[in-house]
Design an enzyme around this catalytic site. Structure first.
Site, PDB file in Angstrom:
ATOM      1  N   MET A  41     -11.886  -9.388   4.438  1.00  0.00           N
ATOM      2  CA  MET A  41     -12.126  -8.202   3.549  1.00  0.00           C
ATOM      3  C   MET A  41     -13.076  -7.434   4.116  1.00  0.00           C
ATOM      4  O   MET A  41     -12.765  -6.097   4.291  1.00  0.00           O
ATOM      5  CB  MET A  41     -12.860  -8.575   2.195  1.00  0.00           C
ATOM      6  CG  MET A  41     -12.815  -7.409   1.211  1.00  0.00           C
ATOM      7  SD  MET A  41     -13.608  -7.846  -0.117  1.00  0.00           S
ATOM      8  CE  MET A  41     -12.589  -9.076  -0.984  1.00  0.00           C
TER       9      MET A  41
ATOM     10  N   ARG B 203      15.188  10.820  -4.495  1.00  0.00           N
ATOM     11  CA  ARG B 203      14.078  10.738  -4.935  1.00  0.00           C
ATOM     12  C   ARG B 203      13.384  11.559  -6.032  1.00  0.00           C
ATOM     13  O   ARG B 203      13.014  11.090  -7.076  1.00  0.00           O
ATOM     14  CB  ARG B 203      12.952  10.405  -3.760  1.00  0.00           C
ATOM     15  CG  ARG B 203      11.610  10.168  -4.067  1.00  0.00           C
ATOM     16  CD  ARG B 203      10.537  10.215  -2.761  1.00  0.00           C
ATOM     17  NE  ARG B 203      10.431  11.674  -2.292  1.00  0.00           N
ATOM     18  CZ  ARG B 203       9.300  11.637  -1.345  1.00  0.00           C
ATOM     19  NH1 ARG B 203       8.623  10.989  -1.122  1.00  0.00           N
ATOM     20  NH2 ARG B 203       9.094  12.921  -1.098  1.00  0.00           N
TER      21      ARG B 203
ATOM     22  N   TYR C 181     -10.533 -17.345   8.316  1.00  0.00           N
ATOM     23  CA  TYR C 181      -9.571 -17.762   7.117  1.00  0.00           C
ATOM     24  C   TYR C 181      -8.561 -18.556   7.603  1.00  0.00           C
ATOM     25  O   TYR C 181      -7.853 -18.125   8.376  1.00  0.00           O
ATOM     26  CB  TYR C 181      -9.388 -16.876   6.081  1.00  0.00           C
ATOM     27  CG  TYR C 181     -10.798 -16.380   5.238  1.00  0.00           C
ATOM     28  CD1 TYR C 181     -11.131 -17.402   4.350  1.00  0.00           C
ATOM     29  CD2 TYR C 181     -11.076 -14.991   5.476  1.00  0.00           C
ATOM     30  CE1 TYR C 181     -12.336 -16.905   3.862  1.00  0.00           C
ATOM     31  CE2 TYR C 181     -12.027 -14.747   4.582  1.00  0.00           C
ATOM     32  CZ  TYR C 181     -12.882 -15.687   3.817  1.00  0.00           C
ATOM     33  OH  TYR C 181     -13.750 -15.272   2.860  1.00  0.00           O
TER      34      TYR C 181
ATOM     35  N   LYS D 290      -1.778  16.275   0.174  1.00  0.00           N
ATOM     36  CA  LYS D 290      -2.014  15.305  -0.895  1.00  0.00           C
ATOM     37  C   LYS D 290      -2.563  14.056  -0.563  1.00  0.00           C
ATOM     38  O   LYS D 290      -2.896  14.082   0.707  1.00  0.00           O
ATOM     39  CB  LYS D 290      -0.354  14.982  -1.337  1.00  0.00           C
ATOM     40  CG  LYS D 290       0.350  14.335  -0.163  1.00  0.00           C
ATOM     41  CD  LYS D 290       1.660  14.449  -0.251  1.00  0.00           C
ATOM     42  CE  LYS D 290       2.596  14.022   0.955  1.00  0.00           C
ATOM     43  NZ  LYS D 290       4.167  13.823   0.594  1.00  0.00           N
TER      44      LYS D 290
HETATM   45  C1  LIG Z   1       4.514  14.401   1.861  1.00  0.00           C
HETATM   46  C2  LIG Z   1       5.419  15.324   1.723  1.00  0.00           C
HETATM   47  C3  LIG Z   1       5.561  16.221   2.750  1.00  0.00           C
HETATM   48  C4  LIG Z   1       4.823  16.398   4.181  1.00  0.00           C
HETATM   49  O1  LIG Z   1       5.382  15.372   4.804  1.00  0.00           O
HETATM   50  P1  LIG Z   1       5.036  15.092   6.423  1.00  0.00           P
HETATM   51  O2  LIG Z   1       6.040  13.919   6.807  1.00  0.00           O
HETATM   52  O3  LIG Z   1       3.596  14.263   6.288  1.00  0.00           O
HETATM   53  O4  LIG Z   1       4.974  16.141   7.225  1.00  0.00           O
HETATM   54  C5  LIG Z   1       6.229  17.474   2.733  1.00  0.00           C
HETATM   55  N1  LIG Z   1       7.327  17.628   1.648  1.00  0.00           N
HETATM   56  C6  LIG Z   1       7.179  16.642   0.544  1.00  0.00           C
HETATM   57  C7  LIG Z   1       8.148  16.897  -0.856  1.00  0.00           C
HETATM   58  C8  LIG Z   1       6.449  15.678   0.864  1.00  0.00           C
HETATM   59  O5  LIG Z   1       6.455  14.644  -0.363  1.00  0.00           O
END
Ligand SMILES: *Cc1c(COP(=O)(O)O)cnc(C)c1O
Length: 374
Positions: free
Chosen positions: A309, A139, A261, A40
């Site tokens: 930036m 979640r 800054y 992802k």
């Molecule tokens: C992002 C995610 C993972 C991978 O988690 P890591 O800690 O990066 O290994 C696995 N399962 C779900 C549901 C996630 O959201």
């Protein structure tokens, strides 16, 4: 390419061989369980296509993304025997897109299950899906009560080719946390009501909690990309990301001169300041202002002043001038200044450092093969 590398403000090297080696290490820990991969957010900012192709070469056949659009973008780059799972499931009304693009939803709610079954009914065939259970993180997925309601429906599984039950651990990087065992027990109890179904619980850190947590399929992300999976222990993973920024200017300043800054840093003595062409727009976090450490020719120097930036400023008073010529490279993320160390300085986690890596870097992939470039 060479010329481009010379003029870019920073060079980001992504080591696909290290990703492969990390995958092998995780798989060796998993025994009989399969090792999937979380790719992802563009494989945590490292490039979903080259990373997935490298993992495919290693035998990975289960890829997890968050959004349908991420899956659609990745699908043409992976063969059909590689499954792509969409962890957010289908936005209601978009179920047919999953069939069209050969992607598999993770169903997280009664509404998503209902919509998937309706599509199956329409197509007159069972359709593949994962169902996510909430084992305590609050979640995603069905609560224990929702599972009971679902199981009580007549023909609850009709139309669903249930590939895995899955859940996600909230505290896995902290091995002593009692929540790990608690979630394991909750997950096992729910799973017992659907005997024979595959199960997936472990993320990267979960793999290191031991074989009780492995079930049939693991879903590591961060550890593949070199992030330490266990808090407070040496990192067994190989570094994947190397980031070098370029010096664009140096100057000498008198004692008491402010830098950046807000002039949040002032020199105590005659000092030399180097300006490097990386800033918060590149994901080099502003929270590193007056805190971050980087290396020039192996020598550690302090970031001084606020992160801009497009630039950072370094106190390089102790660095020989020959290492500070315009174009000289500064190590921002390296084997000695790891992504976990940078994250700690930035008061965040390595995940956020990786997924923030900017688009202005010259990107170079190491360990590329004909498969990863396809
Ligand atoms: C992002 C995610 C993972 C991978 O988690 P890591 O800690 O990066 O290994 C696995 N399962 C779900 C549901 C996630 O959201």
């Amino acid at each position: 390419m060479q010329q481009m590398a010379g003029r870019a403000g920073a060079v980001l090297r992504i080591d696909l061989q290290a990703v492969r080696n990390n995958y092998r290490l995780l798989r060796s820990k998993l025994g009989a369980a399969q090792c999937g991969a979380a790719v992802k957010a563009d494989a945590y900012g490292l490039g979903a296509v080259p990373v997935s192709r490298a993992l495919l070469e290693e035998g990975c056949r289960h890829f997890f993304v968050a959004h349908l659009d991420e899956a659609i973008a990745l699908r043409p780059h992976l063969p059909d025997q590689a499954a792509i799972y969409v962890m957010h499931g289908s936005p209601l009304g978009y179920e047919a897109e999953f069939l069209e693009h050969r992607c598999i939803p993770v169903l997280n709610s009664a509404a998503q299950i209902l919509a998937w079954r309706a599509l199956a009914e329409q197509k007159q065939q069972a359709l593949p899906a994962i169902i996510q259970l909430d084992s305590g993180m609050s979640r995603m997925g069905l609560s224990s009560e929702e599972v009971q309601t679902w199981l009580a429906e007549p023909g609850y599984i009709r139309g669903i080719d249930l590939q895995y039950l899955m859940s996600h651990l909230a505290c896995a990087e902290d091995q002593a946390h009692p929540m790990n065992r608690h979630q394991l027990q909750t997950f096992k109890a729910l799973r017992a009501q659907l005997p024979g179904c595959g199960a997936s619980l472990a993320n990267s850190s979960g793999i290191f909690l031991g074989s009780d947590f492995h079930f049939d399929l693991a879903r590591p992300g961060a550890a593949l990309y070199g992030v330490a999976p266990v808090a407070g222990q040496p990192n067994p993973m190989q570094a994947v990301v190397h980031l070098q920024g370029r010096v664009i200017q140096t100057r000498e300043i008198f004692p008491g001169t402010g830098v950046g800054y807000g002039l949040t840093w002032r020199s105590q003595q005659l000092s030399r300041i180097a300006t490097v062409a990386v800033g918060y727009a590149d994901g080099w976090m502003r929270s590193l202002s007056n805190r971050g450490l980087v290396q020039i020719a192996g020598q550690t120097v302090h970031m001084v002043g606020n992160v801009s930036m497009d630039t950072i400023t370094l106190d390089v008073s102790q660095v020989a001038i020959e290492h500070l010529q315009p174009g000289a490279l500064v190590d921002l993320i390296s084997d000695t200044n790891t992504v976990d160390q940078v994250a700690a300085k930035a008061k965040t986690i390595a995940y956020e450092i990786l997924t923030s890596l900017g688009m202005r870097y010259q990107r170079e992939y190491l360990g590329q093969t004909e498969h990863t470039t396809a």
